[in-house]
Write an enzyme that holds these catalytic residues in place. Sequence first.
Site, short mmCIF file in Angstrom:
data_model
loop_
_atom_site.label_atom_id
_atom_site.label_comp_id
_atom_site.label_asym_id
_atom_site.label_seq_id
_atom_site.Cartn_x
_atom_site.Cartn_y
_atom_site.Cartn_z
N SER A 127 0.46 -1.27 0.00
CA SER A 127 -0.03 -0.11 -1.04
C SER A 127 1.03 1.56 -0.11
O SER A 127 2.17 1.29 0.41
CB SER A 127 -1.21 -0.15 1.09
OG SER A 127 -1.77 1.65 0.84
N TYR A 140 -2.83 -1.31 9.91
CA TYR A 140 -3.28 -1.74 8.63
C TYR A 140 -1.43 -1.02 8.02
O TYR A 140 -0.55 -1.62 6.77
CB TYR A 140 -4.05 -0.83 7.93
CG TYR A 140 -4.51 -0.91 6.31
CD1 TYR A 140 -4.03 -1.99 5.73
CD2 TYR A 140 -3.66 -0.10 5.71
CE1 TYR A 140 -4.44 -2.02 4.37
CE2 TYR A 140 -3.70 -0.03 4.25
CZ TYR A 140 -3.99 -1.14 3.54
OH TYR A 140 -4.37 -1.03 2.32
#
Length: 238
Positions: A127, A140
């Site tokens: 990400s 995350y």
Amino acid sequence: MSGRVLITGASSGLGRQLALTYRQAGWQVWGCGRDEGRLAELAVAGIIPLRFDARDGDATAAAAAGLPPLDLLILNAGSCEYIRDAHQFDGALFARVIDTNLVATGHALAAFLPLLGKGSRLAIVGSAVSWLPLPQAEAYGASKAALDYLAASLRLDLQGTGIGVTLIRPGFIETPLTARNRFAMPCLLPVETAARLIVRGLAAGRSQIHFPFRFILLLRLLGALPLGLWLRLARHLT
């Protein structure tokens, strides 16, 4: 060009679109996931469904049994949950995200990496969040930053085997996962656009794929700010 590709997390979002895009290009595609109904929909499109929970190492290994050699392995399965109150840190949430995004990737590597040979490629979907620490992204962000390091180490250790390693770091993509976000998502991309960019980058043999350019540039510029200034700016993001 076509070949054999296996994609984890293919039952929805980016993984689903990648599976459809590769199948439309003539590839033989194995789409992995947990949702039987969504996998059945992929089967209608000519994608071979593999149903298992990637967090279960034994189930993942069983899914790999009998598969032929692969040309491309895309490890995309993941989830996102936010730590809403860092002072009351949710350890169970943290473990759940790490298990899904990181530990399950390890299970998938153990099961499917032996199916790759000379001239093949491994792709790990991380990400853009790993460019810059963001509020409430402790779980995350930590999982995705770990995937960055994992991909970099694998790239070193797989030198000489003929297996390429690509780290994919997208920004915000229109998926069911991001639809749950309660904040503005700059440079949000349609999932079809994201899939095309990834397919193009993998075909070119790129070691890193990150997009959209303006969003990545913004993150890198913010990351270059003095820490104190970024801390003050970040207060306005929550």
